[in-house]
Design a protein around this motif. Structure first.
Motif, PDB file in Angstrom:
ATOM      1  N   ALA A  96       0.833  -1.206   0.000  1.00  0.00           N
ATOM      2  CA  ALA A  96       0.000   0.000   0.000  1.00  0.00           C
ATOM      3  C   ALA A  96       0.866   1.254   0.000  1.00  0.00           C
ATOM      4  N   ASP A  97       1.969   1.239   0.772  1.00  0.00           N
ATOM      5  CA  ASP A  97       2.889   2.375   0.773  1.00  0.00           C
ATOM      6  C   ASP A  97       3.554   2.531  -0.594  1.00  0.00           C
ATOM      7  N   GLY A  98       3.879   1.409  -1.211  1.00  0.00           N
ATOM      8  CA  GLY A  98       4.483   1.465  -2.543  1.00  0.00           C
ATOM      9  C   GLY A  98       3.545   2.057  -3.570  1.00  0.00           C
ATOM     10  N   GLU A  99       2.261   1.671  -3.516  1.00  0.00           N
ATOM     11  CA  GLU A  99       1.259   2.225  -4.436  1.00  0.00           C
ATOM     12  C   GLU A  99       1.148   3.733  -4.266  1.00  0.00           C
ATOM     13  N   ALA A 100       1.131   4.199  -3.008  1.00  0.00           N
ATOM     14  CA  ALA A 100       1.000   5.636  -2.751  1.00  0.00           C
ATOM     15  C   ALA A 100       2.204   6.397  -3.298  1.00  0.00           C
ATOM     16  N   LEU A 101       3.405   5.878  -3.079  1.00  0.00           N
ATOM     17  CA  LEU A 101       4.602   6.549  -3.569  1.00  0.00           C
ATOM     18  C   LEU A 101       4.670   6.516  -5.090  1.00  0.00           C
ATOM     19  N   LEU A 102       4.277   5.386  -5.684  1.00  0.00           N
ATOM     20  CA  LEU A 102       4.328   5.265  -7.142  1.00  0.00           C
ATOM     21  C   LEU A 102       3.433   6.293  -7.810  1.00  0.00           C
ATOM     22  N   THR A 103       2.245   6.506  -7.267  1.00  0.00           N
ATOM     23  CA  THR A 103       1.319   7.478  -7.864  1.00  0.00           C
ATOM     24  C   THR A 103       1.944   8.862  -7.922  1.00  0.00           C
ATOM     25  N   VAL A 104       2.595   9.279  -6.833  1.00  0.00           N
ATOM     26  CA  VAL A 104       3.232  10.591  -6.795  1.00  0.00           C
ATOM     27  C   VAL A 104       4.409  10.652  -7.762  1.00  0.00           C
ATOM     28  N   LEU A 105       5.238   9.616  -7.774  1.00  0.00           N
ATOM     29  CA  LEU A 105       6.435   9.636  -8.616  1.00  0.00           C
ATOM     30  C   LEU A 105       6.086   9.621 -10.096  1.00  0.00           C
ATOM     31  N   THR A 106       5.138   8.766 -10.478  1.00  0.00           N
ATOM     32  CA  THR A 106       4.783   8.678 -11.888  1.00  0.00           C
ATOM     33  C   THR A 106       4.250  10.014 -12.386  1.00  0.00           C
ATOM     34  N   HIS A 107       3.381  10.630 -11.620  1.00  0.00           N
ATOM     35  CA  HIS A 107       2.849  11.939 -11.998  1.00  0.00           C
ATOM     36  C   HIS A 107       3.981  12.962 -12.108  1.00  0.00           C
ATOM     37  N   SER A 108       4.896  12.964 -11.150  1.00  0.00           N
ATOM     38  CA  SER A 108       5.985  13.941 -11.151  1.00  0.00           C
ATOM     39  C   SER A 108       6.938  13.722 -12.316  1.00  0.00           C
ATOM     40  N   PHE A 109       7.320  12.460 -12.562  1.00  0.00           N
ATOM     41  CA  PHE A 109       8.225  12.183 -13.673  1.00  0.00           C
ATOM     42  C   PHE A 109       7.574  12.499 -15.019  1.00  0.00           C
ATOM     43  N   ASP A 110       6.272  12.260 -15.119  1.00  0.00           N
ATOM     44  CA  ASP A 110       5.555  12.617 -16.351  1.00  0.00           C
ATOM     45  C   ASP A 110       5.653  14.114 -16.619  1.00  0.00           C
ATOM     46  N   ARG A 111       5.413  14.905 -15.576  1.00  0.00           N
ATOM     47  CA  ARG A 111       5.447  16.355 -15.757  1.00  0.00           C
ATOM     48  C   ARG A 111       6.857  16.820 -16.124  1.00  0.00           C
ATOM     49  N   ILE A 112       7.871  16.239 -15.493  1.00  0.00           N
ATOM     50  CA  ILE A 112       9.250  16.592 -15.822  1.00  0.00           C
ATOM     51  C   ILE A 112       9.554  16.237 -17.270  1.00  0.00           C
ATOM     52  N   GLY A 113       9.155  15.034 -17.679  1.00  0.00           N
ATOM     53  CA  GLY A 113       9.405  14.612 -19.046  1.00  0.00           C
ATOM     54  C   GLY A 113       8.722  15.486 -20.073  1.00  0.00           C
ATOM     55  N   GLU A 114       7.475  15.854 -19.787  1.00  0.00           N
ATOM     56  CA  GLU A 114       6.745  16.719 -20.719  1.00  0.00           C
ATOM     57  C   GLU A 114       7.404  18.088 -20.836  1.00  0.00           C
ATOM     58  N   SER A 115       7.880  18.617 -19.728  1.00  0.00           N
ATOM     59  CA  SER A 115       8.545  19.921 -19.757  1.00  0.00           C
ATOM     60  C   SER A 115       9.844  19.856 -20.548  1.00  0.00           C
ATOM     61  N   LEU A 116      10.618  18.797 -20.340  1.00  0.00           N
ATOM     62  CA  LEU A 116      11.865  18.653 -21.074  1.00  0.00           C
ATOM     63  C   LEU A 116      11.614  18.450 -22.564  1.00  0.00           C
ATOM     64  N   ASP A 117      10.582  17.664 -22.897  1.00  0.00           N
ATOM     65  CA  ASP A 117      10.238  17.470 -24.308  1.00  0.00           C
ATOM     66  C   ASP A 117       9.894  18.796 -24.972  1.00  0.00           C
ATOM     67  N   ALA A 118       9.127  19.611 -24.259  1.00  0.00           N
ATOM     68  CA  ALA A 118       8.744  20.906 -24.819  1.00  0.00           C
ATOM     69  C   ALA A 118       9.960  21.795 -25.034  1.00  0.00           C
ATOM     70  N   LEU A 119      10.914  21.761 -24.098  1.00  0.00           N
ATOM     71  CA  LEU A 119      12.110  22.594 -24.212  1.00  0.00           C
ATOM     72  C   LEU A 119      13.066  22.097 -25.296  1.00  0.00           C
ATOM     73  N   CYS A 120      13.152  20.775 -25.400  1.00  0.00           N
ATOM     74  CA  CYS A 120      14.119  20.182 -26.331  1.00  0.00           C
ATOM     75  C   CYS A 120      13.544  19.947 -27.716  1.00  0.00           C
ATOM     76  N   GLY A 121      12.216  20.019 -27.858  1.00  0.00           N
ATOM     77  CA  GLY A 121      11.621  19.667 -29.147  1.00  0.00           C
ATOM     78  C   GLY A 121      11.880  18.220 -29.472  1.00  0.00           C
ATOM     79  N   ALA A 122      11.609  17.341 -28.496  1.00  0.00           N
ATOM     80  CA  ALA A 122      11.978  15.928 -28.624  1.00  0.00           C
ATOM     81  C   ALA A 122      11.340  15.270 -29.823  1.00  0.00           C
TER      82      ALA A 122
END
Length: 297
Positions: free
Chosen positions: A64-90
């Motif tokens: 249950a703790d792993g599920e809670a942490l995964l939800t936060v991390l996946t959302h955060s990494f997605d946002r980071i990736g989208e921002s980098l893609d926008a900056l880099c024109g991936a």
């Protein structure tokens, strides 16, 4: 925990393993060894003081703790990736990558793509025909189209119902010059199968023919191949009504009996519908407008 102490490498290893449900697949995605993934996750659990995975003999599952942490991390990494893609024109602007079930791609999507291209000539399409539920994170796929007999949602993605699947028996007109009297008559012409012969047994049972044992007939990897065999008179096929609608209207196929069985549905799957790129937004709007199964949903 202060930002300077965040164990970013361990968090990335945990996020990949939790999202994929496998240390081995996480290692492949991150280009490291499975031992490195296991070590990073053990160190993270030691730091937190709680287990994040339950270890089984040949598999792992999140606590249950792993599920809670995964939800936060996946959302955060997605946002980071989208921002980098926008900056880099991936990915080149105007390119759209669609992952679709091979049957859906071959029987409906490709035959109708000319309409989408005519309406959106500036969008370059890449069609990836893949039966697996593609992991949208870590890939360039914008939109996935998937079939499921029972499942209606998947973790960490958003899914929207596209159309129910209604399977009907079809055959080339020349294959059956005489009228068919009962469902068992179809056995004379040979049955065509996608993946398994079990679906025909369900069809016969639902048609009132009893428990028919189907042990013969060619098996094909996907419905597009089954359709080609049916069009050439190689046997009788069970096909999604929406995928053979054009062939029925043109007289290239005939429906053997006015009877059908339900077999799940097709789904549009994306990371987030409210964060689609402009090409993806146009594609989703087009397919929801044009796919015949959706009109009856």
């Amino acid at each position: 925990m202060k930002r300077g102490r965040l164990p970013l490498t361990a968090l990335r290893s945990f996020e990949a393993a939790g999202r994929l449900g496998s240390f081995t697949e996480a290692a492949a995605e991150l280009f490291v060894s499975q031992a490195a993934i296991s070590r990073q996750i053990r160190d993270l659990e030691a730091l937190i003081g709680k287990p994040l995975f339950e270890r089984h003999h040949r598999s792992v599952s999140l606590t249950a703790d792993g599920e809670a942490l995964l939800t936060v991390l996946t959302h955060s990494f997605d946002r980071i990736g989208e921002s980098l893609d926008a900056l880099c024109g991936a990915k080149r602007a105007g390119t759209l990558i669609v992952s679709a079930e091979p049957s859906f791609a071959g029987c409906w999507l490709v035959p109708h793509l000319a309409q989408f291209q005519a309406e959106n000539p500036e969008i370059d399409l890449v069609i990836d025909a893949d039966p697996r539920l593609v992991e949208l994170r870590g890939h360039d796929v914008d939109v996935a189209i998937r079939h499921s007999a029972k499942v209606t949602s998947w973790p960490r993605v958003e899914a929207r119902h596209l159309g129910d699947v209604e399977m009907i028996a079809v055959m080339a007109p020349a294959l059956a010059p005489r009228p068919l009297r009962e469902p068992l008559d179809l056995l004379r012409y040979g049955l065509l199968h996608e993946d398994t012969r079990g679906l025909w047994e369900q069809w016969f049972a639902a048609a009132g023919a009893g428990q028919v044992r189907v042990e013969r007939g060619a098996i094909f990897a996907d419905g597009a191949l089954v359709l080609q065999a049916a069009l050439r008179g190689h046997g009788v096929a069970l096909m999604d009504r929406d995928h053979v609608r054009d062939d029925l209207n043109a007289g290239r196929l005939v429906q053997a009996f006015d009877f059908s069985i339900r077999y799940g549905a097709f789904w549009l799957v994306v990371r987030r519908f409210d964060a689609l790129s402009e090409p993806a937004r146009r594609f989703v709007a087009w397919i929801e407008r044009c796919y015949p199964g959706r009109k009856g949903a």
